[in-house]
Design a protein around this motif. Structure first.
Motif, mmCIF file in Angstrom:
data_model
loop_
_atom_site.group_PDB
_atom_site.id
_atom_site.type_symbol
_atom_site.label_atom_id
_atom_site.label_comp_id
_atom_site.label_asym_id
_atom_site.label_seq_id
_atom_site.Cartn_x
_atom_site.Cartn_y
_atom_site.Cartn_z
ATOM 1 N N SER A 108 0.794 -1.276 -0.030
ATOM 2 C CA SER A 108 0.030 0.091 0.054
ATOM 3 C C SER A 108 0.823 1.265 0.017
ATOM 4 O O SER A 108 0.539 2.335 -0.813
ATOM 5 N N VAL A 109 1.960 1.170 0.620
ATOM 6 C CA VAL A 109 2.794 2.424 0.764
ATOM 7 C C VAL A 109 3.285 3.017 -0.766
ATOM 8 O O VAL A 109 3.291 2.224 -1.327
ATOM 9 N N TRP A 110 3.384 4.552 -0.564
ATOM 10 C CA TRP A 110 3.725 4.996 -1.902
ATOM 11 C C TRP A 110 5.226 4.494 -2.082
ATOM 12 O O TRP A 110 6.053 4.725 -0.926
ATOM 13 N N GLY A 111 5.703 4.150 -3.100
ATOM 14 C CA GLY A 111 7.010 3.648 -3.350
ATOM 15 C C GLY A 111 7.085 2.113 -3.024
ATOM 16 O O GLY A 111 8.084 1.630 -3.321
ATOM 17 N N GLY A 112 5.850 1.583 -2.898
ATOM 18 C CA GLY A 112 5.999 0.074 -2.412
ATOM 19 C C GLY A 112 5.606 -0.753 -3.842
ATOM 20 O O GLY A 112 5.947 -0.358 -4.863
#
Length: 295
Positions: A108-112
């Motif tokens: 989910s995290v941005w950059g994931g």
């Protein structure tokens, strides 16, 4: 918790905050070894802690494993050597190896992982100008503080054929074969698409009903595929862990950077911890593989 284990957990938390994980997930430090492994400064990254990966860790100077998928998911009524997966955990604990899982927080995290998948198909393979890159936005509910969301939607500036999307996906994931489903009567050579919905791993429940021309994920159930093509959506399936494993080298670089940053912060107060973190080696498992083969 030892200072080194705590520092690694804190570094992973900065990379993928655990509050972003799905409510049903089991993430974080899942196995804490009671006694750290002596003279071992390797962190091993894997998608699954299989028996082969556990043996790889035990035969190498590994003191910490980051296993993307949780090694403990459902409550355990017992932990015995008779169960191969539990045996791996017991052997790791006895050897002084701790195990951490980020799972859906890292999706989910941005950059994931979802962004890694999106970036691989949002740009042409011929090195076109930046304005030809697709726009990547959150698909599904945006999570706390805007850190990310369960999926991604790639909107291309200009429609491309389904064959071009298939080519980009196979190139990015380094796969020779993928599974594709087309709506009735569609010609993939000529049919154009402009929006791609993405969910790493198993994305059927999240992607169904979303406004995308293509559903791109690792796996979907038979009936989810039928529902998707019946409503005019293309489906691209690559194998569950094939949508995740290629991100591990990126995770390795992120973790190295976080550990080096921590070492710089604690150097004046704890020189031994700083030196240990600087010497930590982050390695991607060589034994971690997709469990299914095409024969």
């Amino acid at each position: 918790m030892t200072a080194v284990v705590k520092s690694i957990c804190n570094a992973m938390e900065r990379i993928a905050p655990l509050k972003l994980a799905e409510k049903w997930d089991n993430v974080g430090l899942l196995l804490e070894a009671p006694t750290p492994r002596a003279n071992s400064r390797r962190i091993l990254l894997t998608i699954d802690l299989t028996t082969a990966v556990a043996e790889e860790a035990l035969k190498s100077p590994t003191s910490f494993i980051v296993s993307y998928h949780p090694t403990i998911f459902k409550p355990l009524s017992s932990v015995t050597l008779a169960n191969p997966l539990q045996a791996s955990l017991l052997k790791c604990a006895a050897a002084g190896i701790s195990v951490y899982s980020p799972h859906t927080a890292l999706d989910s995290v941005w950059g994931g992982i979802n962004d890694w998948l999106a970036n691989g198909i949002s740009k042409p393979m011929n090195g076109a100008d930046a304005e030809d890159f697709g726009e990547v936005t959150i698909l599904g509910e945006e999570l706390e503080d805007g850190f990310g969301g369960s999926g991604r939607l790639v909107t291309l500036p200009n429609p491309v054929s389904m064959k071009e999307i298939e080519y980009r996906i196979k190139s990015h994931l380094k796969l020779e074969h993928i599974q594709v489903a087309y709506p009735p009567g569609q010609d993939p050579e000529t049919h154009s698409v402009s929006t791609i919905g993405i969910c790493a791993g198993s994305g059927g429940s999240m992607l169904l009903g979303t406004p995308a021309d293509v559903y791109f994920t690792g796996e979907m159930s038979h009936h989810e595929v039928l529902a998707a093509i019946a409503t005019g959506h293309n489906v691209v399936l690559c194998g569950h862990t094939n949508t995740e494993r290629g991100y591990l080298p990126t995770l390795a670089e992120k973790l190295k950077a976080q550990l080096h940053g921590t070492a710089s912060e604690v150097k004046s107060t704890d020189g031994e911890l700083a030196m240990t973190l600087l010497l930590m080696e982050v390695v991607v498992s060589k034994e971690d593989k997709h469990p299914l083969q095409i024969v």
